[in-house]
Design an enzyme around this catalytic site. Sequence first.
Site, PDB file in Angstrom:
ATOM      1  N   GLY A  52      44.430  50.752  32.782  1.00  0.00           N
ATOM      2  CA  GLY A  52      43.047  50.942  33.186  1.00  0.00           C
ATOM      3  C   GLY A  52      42.508  52.344  33.017  1.00  0.00           C
TER       4      GLY A  52
ATOM      5  N   GLU B 218      44.705  46.710  39.604  1.00  0.00           N
ATOM      6  CA  GLU B 218      43.495  45.960  39.266  1.00  0.00           C
ATOM      7  C   GLU B 218      43.319  45.785  37.759  1.00  0.00           C
ATOM      8  OE1 GLU B 218      42.557  49.940  38.295  1.00  0.00           O
ATOM      9  OE2 GLU B 218      43.439  49.149  40.133  1.00  0.00           O
ATOM     10  N   ASP B 219      43.811  46.750  36.957  1.00  0.00           N
ATOM     11  CA  ASP B 219      43.642  46.658  35.506  1.00  0.00           C
ATOM     12  C   ASP B 219      44.377  45.451  34.938  1.00  0.00           C
ATOM     13  OD1 ASP B 219      46.087  47.716  36.149  1.00  0.00           O
ATOM     14  OD2 ASP B 219      45.976  49.405  34.768  1.00  0.00           O
ATOM     15  N   TYR B 220      45.564  45.161  35.453  1.00  0.00           N
ATOM     16  CA  TYR B 220      46.333  44.012  34.973  1.00  0.00           C
ATOM     17  C   TYR B 220      45.597  42.709  35.266  1.00  0.00           C
ATOM     18  CZ  TYR B 220      49.911  40.355  34.945  1.00  0.00           C
ATOM     19  OH  TYR B 220      50.601  39.183  34.724  1.00  0.00           O
TER      20      TYR B 220
END
Length: 437
Positions: free
Chosen positions: A211, A236-238
């Site tokens: 991210g 959160e990026d995953y």
Amino acid sequence: MAVLDLAMQGLAVFGFILFFVLWLMHLMSIIYVRLHLHKKKSEVKQPFAQLAGVSLLKPLKGVDPNLISNLETFFTLDYAKYEILLCVQDKDDPAVDVCKKLLGKYPNVDARLFIGGKKVGINPKINNLMPGYEGAKYGLVWICDSGIRVKPDTLMDMTNQMTEKVGLVHGLPYVADRQGFAATLEQVYFGTSHPRSYISANVTGIKCVTGMSCLMRKDVLDQAGGLVAFAQYIAEDYFMAKAIADRGWKFSMATQVALQNSGSYSIGQFQSRMIRWTKLRINMLPGTVLEPVSECFLASLIIGWAAHHVFRAALCASRSWTLLSPGSSGSLWQCRYSCQLCGTPPSAGGLDGIDCAVEVLQRRSSMCSYQGNRLHFYPPDSTEEEQEESDRETDVCLFFLLRKLKCVCVCVCVCVGVCVCVCFCLPIYVPFGAKTK
């Protein structure tokens, strides 16, 4: 013993599979980077009406020596339709003054400052970005960390990758040139081990995104529940990438790297970062517990041991061996030979090993038997005591093959060693002259 031998053979096979897999990943990464990250840039600019509007979300917390220079590169982007949304959680954060200074310096840039955040979950980054996300006015959202530095054409490059079937564009993480050992350590990691896995995963269709710098379609995120839907996750990026992929959208990698240029760095910070990433990956994908096996030192030990285990039978079945045959005086004479690859020369008075073996086999009067890994030579007139002595002293075989294969085996071992060193020491991105300043 049978179970132990089977386990050792299995580990040796695993070592060779690991060797070829790592080499394949490395070569795929080098070729992809050379072809993709070094494309000639088009000088033709798109008309304003065709440009996709981009809302840049910038999460900020604290300051470092490079913060203002990093942020300023976003105010000088060569892109006509974008806005900068600066998000700071605490009103007393010194980053607020840095933002106000840049807002005053570039009044013609569409930029706004959001202070206070919005508590929607356990992820502090999402909490900080929520007001900016809710106020975004464009259809593309670019979430970019505070320590990232960009070039004037970075945003144009990312939007060019956002074709009609692509829902997310991400940048390959790398590190700018900085002073000190800790900076060099980071650059080595993000120039070798990390991009090898990152790029090969994306080439083979595995969704691997960080991210640090991600350009996403806002409507797709809204379909997944908006940013608030990812506030319950630390990584959160995953989960953003997963939500976009689950809706049938493809990913694309920008031709420019996500250039990290934080002014605060140390070995301790780098170690903490690696530990945090490892814990997150193991919790999300338990199979990544084997990831340390791909790191250079452990992988080299496994591959080196596997090469030793597989080739030792061909190199040297034993350290020494003894042949017994009748001498001219009727008594037994001995020809001891120790494998030259082990460094032990033949004993005094002995013949060359292969000649000695041929000499023995040519003596019709000798009795020769082969059992397991042992050659037994008994003269016809030898007593039982002499035969027992022969059994105690005879301890080898396979030397007949060794002399002709010796050079080949040594060359193979040398090649394996060189390949292991090159595989783990050759950087992927740096050798092609990437400009990081």
